[in-house]
Design a protein around this motif. Structure first.
Motif, PDB file in Angstrom:
ATOM      1  N   ASP A 287     -30.391  44.306 -70.663  1.00 53.53           N
ATOM      2  CA  ASP A 287     -30.620  44.348 -71.937  1.00 53.53           C
ATOM      3  C   ASP A 287     -31.539  43.539 -72.722  1.00 53.53           C
ATOM      4  OD1 ASP A 287     -29.445  45.022 -74.674  1.00 53.53           O
ATOM      5  OD2 ASP A 287     -28.909  42.966 -74.571  1.00 53.53           O
ATOM      6  N   ASP A 288     -32.507  43.599 -73.503  1.00 58.06           N
ATOM      7  CA  ASP A 288     -33.281  42.893 -73.927  1.00 58.06           C
ATOM      8  C   ASP A 288     -33.021  41.528 -74.516  1.00 58.06           C
ATOM      9  OD1 ASP A 288     -35.327  44.484 -72.985  1.00 58.06           O
ATOM     10  OD2 ASP A 288     -35.926  45.248 -75.069  1.00 58.06           O
ATOM     11  N   ASP A 289     -31.821  41.580 -75.172  1.00 57.13           N
ATOM     12  CA  ASP A 289     -31.325  40.521 -75.935  1.00 57.13           C
ATOM     13  C   ASP A 289     -30.410  39.594 -75.186  1.00 57.13           C
ATOM     14  OD1 ASP A 289     -32.825  41.654 -78.073  1.00 57.13           O
ATOM     15  OD2 ASP A 289     -31.193  42.833 -78.819  1.00 57.13           O
ATOM     16  N   THR A 290     -29.756  40.207 -74.259  1.00 58.02           N
ATOM     17  CA  THR A 290     -28.438  39.389 -73.614  1.00 58.02           C
ATOM     18  C   THR A 290     -28.754  39.038 -72.099  1.00 58.02           C
ATOM     19  OG1 THR A 290     -27.357  41.308 -73.155  1.00 58.02           O
ATOM     20  CG2 THR A 290     -26.991  40.261 -75.422  1.00 58.02           C
ATOM     21  N   ASP A 291     -29.824  39.883 -71.478  1.00 57.79           N
ATOM     22  CA  ASP A 291     -29.851  39.679 -70.253  1.00 57.79           C
ATOM     23  C   ASP A 291     -28.414  40.512 -69.329  1.00 57.79           C
ATOM     24  OD1 ASP A 291     -32.102  38.759 -69.566  1.00 57.79           O
ATOM     25  OD2 ASP A 291     -31.689  36.741 -69.249  1.00 57.79           O
ATOM     26  N   MET A 292     -27.685  41.236 -70.077  1.00 56.23           N
ATOM     27  CA  MET A 292     -26.479  42.039 -69.335  1.00 56.23           C
ATOM     28  C   MET A 292     -26.948  43.220 -69.135  1.00 56.23           C
ATOM     29  SD  MET A 292     -22.709  42.344 -71.100  1.00 56.23           S
ATOM     30  CE  MET A 292     -22.583  43.791 -71.958  1.00 56.23           C
ATOM     31  N   THR A 293     -26.285  43.520 -67.798  1.00 51.76           N
ATOM     32  CA  THR A 293     -26.744  44.720 -66.998  1.00 51.76           C
ATOM     33  C   THR A 293     -25.961  46.008 -67.888  1.00 51.76           C
ATOM     34  OG1 THR A 293     -24.996  44.951 -65.619  1.00 51.76           O
ATOM     35  CG2 THR A 293     -26.988  43.518 -64.904  1.00 51.76           C
TER      36      THR A 293
ATOM     37  N   PHE B  29     -48.946  46.325 -69.022  1.00 51.03           N
ATOM     38  CA  PHE B  29     -48.176  46.638 -70.286  1.00 51.03           C
ATOM     39  C   PHE B  29     -46.822  47.349 -70.033  1.00 51.03           C
ATOM     40  CE2 PHE B  29     -52.649  46.299 -71.490  1.00 51.03           C
ATOM     41  CZ  PHE B  29     -52.420  45.615 -72.522  1.00 51.03           C
ATOM     42  N   LEU B  30     -46.352  47.248 -68.725  1.00 52.11           N
ATOM     43  CA  LEU B  30     -45.001  47.890 -68.202  1.00 52.11           C
ATOM     44  C   LEU B  30     -43.823  46.722 -68.553  1.00 52.11           C
ATOM     45  CD1 LEU B  30     -44.283  50.540 -66.843  1.00 52.11           C
ATOM     46  CD2 LEU B  30     -43.665  49.126 -64.912  1.00 52.11           C
ATOM     47  N   VAL B  31     -43.790  46.297 -69.833  1.00 55.18           N
ATOM     48  CA  VAL B  31     -42.802  45.508 -69.988  1.00 55.18           C
ATOM     49  C   VAL B  31     -42.281  45.588 -71.288  1.00 55.18           C
ATOM     50  CG1 VAL B  31     -44.649  43.641 -70.651  1.00 55.18           C
ATOM     51  CG2 VAL B  31     -42.325  42.967 -69.646  1.00 55.18           C
ATOM     52  N   ASN B  32     -41.079  45.286 -71.742  1.00 52.80           N
ATOM     53  CA  ASN B  32     -40.621  45.320 -73.156  1.00 52.80           C
ATOM     54  C   ASN B  32     -41.205  43.976 -73.830  1.00 52.80           C
ATOM     55  OD1 ASN B  32     -39.359  47.706 -72.435  1.00 52.80           O
ATOM     56  ND2 ASN B  32     -37.296  46.744 -72.470  1.00 52.80           N
ATOM     57  N   GLN B  33     -42.050  44.154 -74.691  1.00 51.16           N
ATOM     58  CA  GLN B  33     -42.619  42.984 -75.465  1.00 51.16           C
ATOM     59  C   GLN B  33     -41.834  41.921 -75.971  1.00 51.16           C
ATOM     60  OE1 GLN B  33     -45.988  44.505 -77.682  1.00 51.16           O
ATOM     61  NE2 GLN B  33     -46.735  45.351 -75.717  1.00 51.16           N
ATOM     62  N   LEU B  34     -40.967  42.267 -76.773  1.00 55.40           N
ATOM     63  CA  LEU B  34     -39.868  41.167 -77.552  1.00 55.40           C
ATOM     64  C   LEU B  34     -39.495  40.034 -76.504  1.00 55.40           C
ATOM     65  CD1 LEU B  34     -37.776  42.402 -80.303  1.00 55.40           C
ATOM     66  CD2 LEU B  34     -39.826  40.883 -80.191  1.00 55.40           C
ATOM     67  N   PRO B  35     -38.771  40.754 -75.407  1.00 51.02           N
ATOM     68  CA  PRO B  35     -38.338  39.381 -74.448  1.00 51.02           C
ATOM     69  C   PRO B  35     -39.434  38.471 -73.905  1.00 51.02           C
ATOM     70  CG  PRO B  35     -37.527  41.394 -73.804  1.00 51.02           C
ATOM     71  CD  PRO B  35     -38.417  41.664 -74.653  1.00 51.02           C
ATOM     72  N   VAL B  36     -40.621  39.005 -73.592  1.00 50.64           N
ATOM     73  CA  VAL B  36     -41.664  38.320 -73.313  1.00 50.64           C
ATOM     74  C   VAL B  36     -42.211  37.241 -74.486  1.00 50.64           C
ATOM     75  CG1 VAL B  36     -44.187  38.234 -72.424  1.00 50.64           C
ATOM     76  CG2 VAL B  36     -42.395  40.136 -71.940  1.00 50.64           C
ATOM     77  N   LYS B  37     -42.456  37.822 -75.642  1.00 49.69           N
ATOM     78  CA  LYS B  37     -42.678  36.964 -77.050  1.00 49.69           C
ATOM     79  C   LYS B  37     -41.768  35.653 -76.793  1.00 49.69           C
ATOM     80  CE  LYS B  37     -44.077  37.647 -81.579  1.00 49.69           C
ATOM     81  NZ  LYS B  37     -44.018  38.629 -82.596  1.00 49.69           N
ATOM     82  N   ARG B  38     -40.294  36.087 -76.821  1.00 48.96           N
ATOM     83  CA  ARG B  38     -39.433  34.891 -76.876  1.00 48.96           C
ATOM     84  C   ARG B  38     -39.390  34.082 -75.902  1.00 48.96           C
ATOM     85  NH1 ARG B  38     -35.015  39.210 -77.341  1.00 48.96           N
ATOM     86  NH2 ARG B  38     -35.256  40.277 -79.135  1.00 48.96           N
ATOM     87  N   MET B  39     -39.856  34.352 -74.545  1.00 51.44           N
ATOM     88  CA  MET B  39     -40.188  33.474 -73.561  1.00 51.44           C
ATOM     89  C   MET B  39     -41.134  32.642 -73.657  1.00 51.44           C
ATOM     90  SD  MET B  39     -40.462  34.424 -69.449  1.00 51.44           S
ATOM     91  CE  MET B  39     -42.272  34.960 -69.707  1.00 51.44           C
ATOM     92  N   CYS B  40     -42.291  33.051 -74.166  1.00 47.69           N
ATOM     93  CA  CYS B  40     -43.519  32.240 -74.352  1.00 47.69           C
ATOM     94  C   CYS B  40     -43.172  31.130 -75.626  1.00 47.69           C
ATOM     95  CB  CYS B  40     -44.808  33.231 -74.519  1.00 47.69           C
ATOM     96  SG  CYS B  40     -45.003  34.218 -73.037  1.00 47.69           S
TER      97      CYS B  40
END
Lengths: 248, 595
Positions: free
Chosen positions: B361-367, B75-86
């Motif tokens: 960043d969750d949406d853009t992968d920008m640091t 659970f140590l993960v922001n869930q939205l990026p994972v959801k989109r990846m899957c």
């Protein structure tokens, strides 16, 4: 002194300086490979005679014989240094850079030519884009299994090192390229560029310059059936030449 | 249009996928890599890539994949990026299929799938046991095509040195060094993407390649990029210990039916199957690793009392094994000398992967530095406290898509600095000063020996089991190592491919990053995923369901925390002895009880 490993290494400090030999003696470690010997020299860059020297330069990356980086000539045979285990080698272990490519420094050579040749034969499947367009063409598993073997080529250059036809004077592209042509010509989409590839292998440096020495298949670390590839692509080129002639 | 230019550093899966997506958006790419891209570390990935294609018609779905990943990550993960990846995963597989990857197939000619850790559905697509190599080659071929078209210029044998970053933290390119001439050069770009993989070499022997120093990530961190969850280092349960590195024996060996055992009271003890009846040999890596470690180190039940257990495939059909696992059988044969088709393999856990990395960043992968993006293992995005097997190839490739979509928007708003040349020169001078210093080093220490010591101290204190007193001690040892770094002596002052000088630079970076990892571990007083402290054996969501954020200061890392973003999946107990559905019920009961 504990058990040691003796090495004799051909060195060259820059692309245009002359080569020379140095001998080293490093501590033996259980299960040691040639890479581990070279790391020992980095830790203590002193020759066997106690003379201070520079650490030996070499290329390596994966150390599992899947990247092809650490290819060099070991006791006269071209192979990867990572999978060359000291216990299997006669000493002193003689290390030399590959001879068919320009030396950058010590055991490091510039193999860019191989990658350039992959461009010449368009070694890719021409897809329309990475956007979603559904699955690729179905491929029967037995066919897939054969061509998977070809796709394991890591562009290490062993086959070129031992090829009598591949040298500075000739444009012969060698087994590595020919086998990749076979792979991409087989693929249903890759076949769209089949004619271009075969034409690239028709002229100077083409498949007909193979002298059939069959050294390539002997040294390929991935045991790719390179001579089958040369035979198969040779047939494809002949058919293409006939087709070209009739279409004139 | 044609003046859009981005630098991509690193030519593994993440770097190449990013490059392709940028080219498709009409953006030209300078691709910088220390090795010919085809030799990048992605070649070492073996077992496969996950996508819920449900090819067996058993009801798998991207949501199940998402839930497995978040649960596996503790659970140590922001869930939205994972959801989109899957959700994107099936499309990614089909893309590779169209590129000609020789994935294993069924007799009907469809893609074959196999089981992997932490999942009940077979959703791992594979090409023998060299899947990473095959995917990398496919992308390499596509990038070669763009290179031939003039969209990509490859700078092979160039080593990243420094970001060109202005006083507001905006990135305008980088400095990279031609290693053959040891000359640093300026790369002007509207954005920089780092895709430089993990930092396994910090631990000396790991399954990583020698090139995985974490050096580039560390430089970005030193220049102001935040580094997140550095303490989360994955220890893979099954590797062959070696004198130079540890070689991975893929989880796919267990996915195809391989069994882990040791000898207890004269009999075979299949301890994973006994301890975790629901998942057996396919528990996630952190769980399997702790079990093997416990059996060998605490119970002293390793093979012949040594730190090793058996991984057995020898009861299976050799032809089947060759077709599905040929690549790893070959590695075992070549490096150990035994035939795993005939005798059980001997394996032990090894440092394998970093879940932590540059904050993005969750949406853009920008640091947090505008114009600096991070893709693949080098970012912290998808794997939380523990990565599931066959999810890393997926996240590398997915990041390429994220950045491909985000970049045009960023470039539209991009403003060139008033005086780029002055800015670039300032950073170039910094690099030149560093090398003047290194070339002049004439102390008595040897960088490779320091590295060996670093590896040992990190492996002993920062891997499977962590104790606060040992971690505090380690912080001091790392400071000591940094002092000694200043007393290195150089043997080689050549300006031709001086690997020693480059390594001295990397060594400083490795020590710096080791401190980030260690401090994060020291301050996290709980156990979660790969981070395990016997003094704090439980997960503590109240205090630690948050990302560790390290910010660089000259006096060492400053640690702060950022809450984890939950989208769909409320944290629940993680227990692989029972089915996942059971844990959901357990959580529900607990909630109801609490009301």
């Amino acid at each position: 002194m504990a058990e040691t490993v003796r090495l004799r290494i051909k060195r060259q400090l820059s692309p245009d300086s002359s080569p020379f030999w140095e001998e080293f003696e490093v501590p033996m470690i259980h299960g040691m490979n040639v890479i581990a010997c070279l790391v020992e020299i980095q830790k203590n860059p002193v020759t066997k005679d106690g003379k201070k020297t520079t650490p030996v330069a070499w290329e390596c990356s994966c150390l599992e014989e899947v990247c092809g980086a650490c290819t060099m000539i070991i006791n006269g045979r071209v192979r990867q240094a990572c999978s060359a285990l000291v216990k299997d080698l006669e000493q002193p272990i003689v290390l030399e850079p590959m001879t068919k490519f320009p030396v950058v420094r010590d055991l490091v050579v510039d193999r860019q030519k191989m990658f350039d040749n992959l461009i010449k034969v368009k070694a890719w499947v021409p897809i329309d884009g990475t956007h979603h367009m559904g699955p690729g063409p179905k491929i029967p598993e037995p066919e897939r299994a054969i061509h998977y073997e070809l796709s394991k080529c890591m562009t290490c250059g062993c086959c070129l090192e031992v090829c009598p036809q591949f040298n500075e004077k000739s444009d012969f592209m060698g087994a590595q390229i020919i086998s990749q042509v076979r792979l991409f010509n087989f693929h249903p989409t890759g076949a769209s560029l089949k004619e271009d590839r075969l034409h690239a292998l028709m002229g100077k440096g083409g498949v007909h310059e193979c002298g059939n020495a069959q050294n390539c298949v002997e040294v390929c670390p991935k045991e790719i059936p390179l001579t089958h590839s040369i035979g198969e692509v040779g047939r494809q080129v002949t058919l293409q030449a006939l087709k070209d002639w009739f279409m004139k | 249009m044609s003046d859009k230019r981005v630098v991509v550093v690193g030519g593994g899966l993440a770097g190449l996928m990013t490059t392709i997506r940028l080219c498709e958006e009409g953006i030209k790419v300078d691709l910088i890599s220390i090795v010919p891209v085809k030799r990048s570390h992605s070649v070492c990935a073996q077992g496969g890539i996950n996508a819920a294609l449900d090819l067996h018609g058993k009801g798998d779905s991207p949501y199940e994949h998402y839930d497995d990943t978040v649960y596996g990550a503790d659970f140590l993960v922001n869930q939205l990026p994972v959801k989109r990846m899957c959700e994107k995963a099936p499309e990614i597989i089909y893309m590779f299929d169209r590129m000609g990857v020789m994935f294993n197939r069924t007799m009907e000619g469809n893609l074959d799938v196999r089981a992997f850790g932490g999942a009940k559905f077979k959703r791992t697509v594979f090409a023998g046991a060299t899947t990473g190599q095959q995917l990398l080659y496919a992308l390499d071929e596509q990038v070669r095509r763009f290179t031939a078209e003039g969209m990509v210029k490859q700078w092979i044998g160039y080593d990243f040195q420094r970001l060109i970053v202005d006083e507001n933290g905006v990135v305008h390119g980088c400095i990279a060094m031609n290693m053959n001439t040891m000359k640093p050069e300026v790369f002007k770009a509207q954005a920089v993407v780092v895709a430089t993989g993990g930092p396994g070499y910090i631990f000396g022997k790991s399954t990583n390649s020698f090139i995985n120093t974490g050096s580039v990530a560390c430089t970005c961190y030193e220049q102001g990029a935040k580094y997140a969850n550095g303490e989360f280092i994955q220890i893979h349960p099954t590797a062959i210990p070696g004198s130079d590195k540890n070689r991975l024996m893929s989880e796919s060996a267990r996915g195809e039916g391989g069994r882990v055992f040791t000898i207890k009271d004269g009999k075979r003890w299949y301890f994973l199957e006994e301890m975790y009846p629901a998942y057996g040999n396919l528990v996630p890596r952190d769980i399997a690793t702790r079990a093997i470690f416990d059996v060998c180190v605490n119970q002293k039940l390793g093979i012949d009392g040594k730190n090793m257990v058996y991984l057995d495939l020898s009861f299976m059909d050799p032809d089947y094994l060759d077709r599905k696992l040929g690549g790893i059988l070959e590695i075992y044969e070549k490096f150990v000398g035994d035939d795993p088709r005939k005798v059980p393999m001997k394996v032990f856990p090894s440092v394998h992967y970093s879940m932590g990395g540059l904050w993005v960043d969750d949406d853009t992968d920008m640091t947090n530095l505008p114009g600096l993006f991070a893709a693949g293992e080098v970012n912290y995005q998808y794997h939380g406290a523990n990565r599931l097997g066959a999810n890393s190839l997926l996240s590398c490739v997915y990041d390429g898509f994220v950045i491909g979509s985000a970049m045009p928007g960023y470039l539209k708003e991009y403003k060139e600095p008033q005086d780029f040349d002055a800015l670039a020169n300032k950073h170039l001078t910094e690099v030149e000063k560093l090398y003047e210093k290194i070339y002049a080093m004439d102390g008595s220490e040897n960088a490779k020996k320091l590295h060996e010591e670093l590896g040992v101290m990190m492996t002993e204190r920062m891997t499977v089991v962590r104790y606060n007193d040992k971690l505090e001690e380690l912080m001091g040892m790392l400071d000591g190592l940094m002092d000694r770094w200043n007393h290195i002596g150089i043997h080689d002052r050549s300006k031709v491919l001086n690997q020693e000088v480059i390594f001295v630079k990397d060594m400083q970076k490795m020590i710096t990053l080791a401190k980030v990892m260690t401090k994060g571990a020291l301050l996290r007083n709980e156990s979660r995923g790969a981070h395990y402290k016997p003094e704090f054996p439980n997960r503590d969501d109240e205090n630690f369901l948050k990302h560790t954020i390290a910010t660089y200061t000259p006096d060492g890392p400053e640690i702060s925390y950022e809450p984890v973003k939950i989208a769909d999946i409320p944290p629940r107990p993680r227990n692989y002895a029972v089915d996942k559905e059971e844990t959901k019920k357990m959580a529900q009961k607990k909630n109801e009880g609490g009301k």
